[in-house]
Design an enzyme around this catalytic site. Structure first.
Site, short mmCIF file in Angstrom:
data_model
loop_
_atom_site.label_atom_id
_atom_site.label_comp_id
_atom_site.label_asym_id
_atom_site.label_seq_id
_atom_site.Cartn_x
_atom_site.Cartn_y
_atom_site.Cartn_z
N GLY A 1 0.93 -1.18 0.15
CA GLY A 1 0.04 0.04 -0.02
C GLY A 1 0.83 1.17 0.01
N ASN A 2 0.28 2.37 0.37
CA ASN A 2 0.81 3.64 0.31
C ASN A 2 0.48 4.66 1.57
OD1 ASN A 2 -1.35 5.42 -0.62
ND2 ASN A 2 -1.35 4.05 -2.31
N ARG A 3 1.00 5.55 1.70
CA ARG A 3 0.84 6.41 2.90
C ARG A 3 -0.29 7.39 2.77
NH1 ARG A 3 5.76 9.31 4.32
NH2 ARG A 3 4.47 10.14 5.88
N SER A 4 -1.06 7.44 1.66
CA SER A 4 -2.24 8.16 1.52
C SER A 4 -3.42 8.21 2.44
CB SER A 4 -2.92 8.27 0.28
OG SER A 4 -3.82 8.92 -0.03
N ALA B 1 -4.33 7.80 -4.42
CA ALA B 1 -2.96 7.20 -4.74
C ALA B 1 -3.15 5.90 -4.91
CB ALA B 1 -2.07 7.43 -3.36
#
Ligand code: CTP
Length: 405
Positions: free
Chosen positions: A209-212, A276
């Site tokens: 995943g990502n940090r959004s 994101a």
């Protein structure tokens, strides 16, 4: 001051004597957290349900009750004159009757008569009182005079009974209050906003995943709603609550976001891709949790490319169904330090993605993600800078919408 974008508003929160007064604390709190100045006017009856110190701590201002305090500063009219919006929550049957008759025997009654600002009431009472012909007539008269009525909701009431009469939830009341002072320049428009970050599962317990956090996307959805748009929020793992008054579709993966976008975008005037989106997904998703013993000391993940949803919308498989005139807005989150190079990347990305506008923001270990503030530049299809904004994400959202309008 009167609000055009995300400016600080003078909000009067009138609290009257019903049990829902405890929920009015949430209304004042949400308004303060959104950066507005909150003046609470509580009736004597309201203070039997919720204490003055609570309201003063939450609103960060003295609480006004008495008509005969602050006479030298002509407070009975001054508060109403300075207000950008007046919200009465809860509004009891008694208060609605007094407002309908224009009675000014307390500070709240005087304030409402003295204000030129929009007035909202959030009624709360038992079902029988709400359905009583006197209340029905009073509410109809208030509506006729332009007073906005939020709720009541139907649900559990104070006793064992339930039915219409429950005060609307604080976030709904706040949304209605803010919408009342915004220009309704997006009325009738359908806007789809993607927010958050998609996650690609590796196994039942792990993901890429990502940090959004979804904050900027949610702020855009709220801002568009407050300006009259019909908003669909495609939400991927938000760290913030979903806003009231928008249609929310929850998704996990890029594929799910693509499917939801395919449905929502065909009727949208504008699509804002703030999410994101994970560019790759594991080639295989394990049905059972992956075990260290089986994997060994070093692991190499095999990833496959996800479709570019934005590109699909402008030139790919979703483009055939794209309505004429639909405006597509992309986001670019870049870690580049050099401002000129950052802009070059944005221009290149705007062209590559075929978007009408690209919102450029710098991100980093401590920047962009999960923070309440943002700094953006908006580039159009030709690569010209058509807008810039810095501030809390709601103000930035309004600035972006200003450009779109
Ligand atoms: N986006 C998309 N589908 C993807 C990846 C991104 O629709 N598979 C959208 C995002 O929602 C955003 C824009 O494309 O509006 C730009 O995302 P970004 O990650 O900055 O661009 P990428 O195309 O992934 O390019 P790169 O990461 O290589 O810079």
């Amino acid at each position: 001051m009167t609000d055009a974008g995300g400016a600080r508003l003078n909000v009067v929160v009138g609290i009257t004597g019903g049990i829902a007064a405890y929920k009015a604390v949430g209304v004042a709190r949400a308004l303060v957290l959104a950066g507005h100045d909150v003046q609470v006017i509580a009736t004597e009856h309201a203070l039997r349900f919720v204490g003055r110190p609570t309201l003063e701590a939450i609103s960060r201002n003295p609480v006004h009750t008495d008509l005969y305090e602050g006479v030298a500063e002509v407070r009975h009219v001054a508060i109403g004159q300075a207000a950008d919006v007046v919200v009465i929550a809860p509004a009891t049957a008694n208060t609605l009757a007094k407002l309908a008759a224009g009675i000014a025997d307390d500070l709240l009654g005087n304030t409402v008569l003295a204000t030129k600002a929009p007035v909202l009431v959030a009624p709360a009472m038992h079902t029988e009182m709400w359905a009583n012909p006197a209340t029905v007539a009073n509410v109809a008269l208030l509506r006729e005079r332009g007073v906005r009525v939020v709720g009541p909701a139907s649900g559990r009431l104070t006793g064992e009974d339930s039915g219409p009469g429950r005060m609307a939830e604080p976030d709904e009341i706040v949304a209605a209050a803010l919408a009342a002072v915004r220009p309704q320049d997006l009325a009738g428009r359908r806007i789809v906003v993607t927010a958050g970050g998609t996650r690609e599962p590796l196994d039942p317990v792990r993901f890429l995943g990502n940090r959004s956090s979804g904050r900027q996307g949610v702020a855009l959805a709220e801002a568009a709603r407050d300006r009259g748009a019909q908003v669909t929020l495609l939400a991927a793992h938000l760290e913030v609550p979903v806003p009231a008054g928008v249609t929310v579709v929850t998704v996990e993966t890029t594929a799910q976001l693509g499917a939801a976008l395919g449905v929502a975008a065909v009727t949208a005037d504008t699509v804002v891709m703030a999410a994101a989106v994970a560019d790759y997904r594991p080639a295989e998703v394990a049905e059972q949790k992956l075990k260290k013993d089986a994997l060994g000391a070093d692991v190499t993940l095999s990833l496959v490319r996800n479709p570019d949803l934005l590109r699909a919308l402008t030139a790919g498989e979703l483009a055939a169904e794209r309505p004429a005139g639909q405006v597509v807005v992309g986001f670019a989150a870049e870690t580049e330090d050099d401002p000129d190079e950052l802009l070059r990347l944005a221009r290149e990305k705007a062209a590559r993605k075929g978007v009408d506008f690209l919102v450029l923001n710098r991100v980093g270990w401590t920047e962009g993600f999960g923070t309440p503030r943002n700094t953006v530049r908006i580039v159009d299809r030709a690569g010209s800078i058509v807008g810039e904004a810095a501030g809390d994400k709601v103000s930035v959202a309004h600035r972006i919408l200003d450009v779109l309008v």
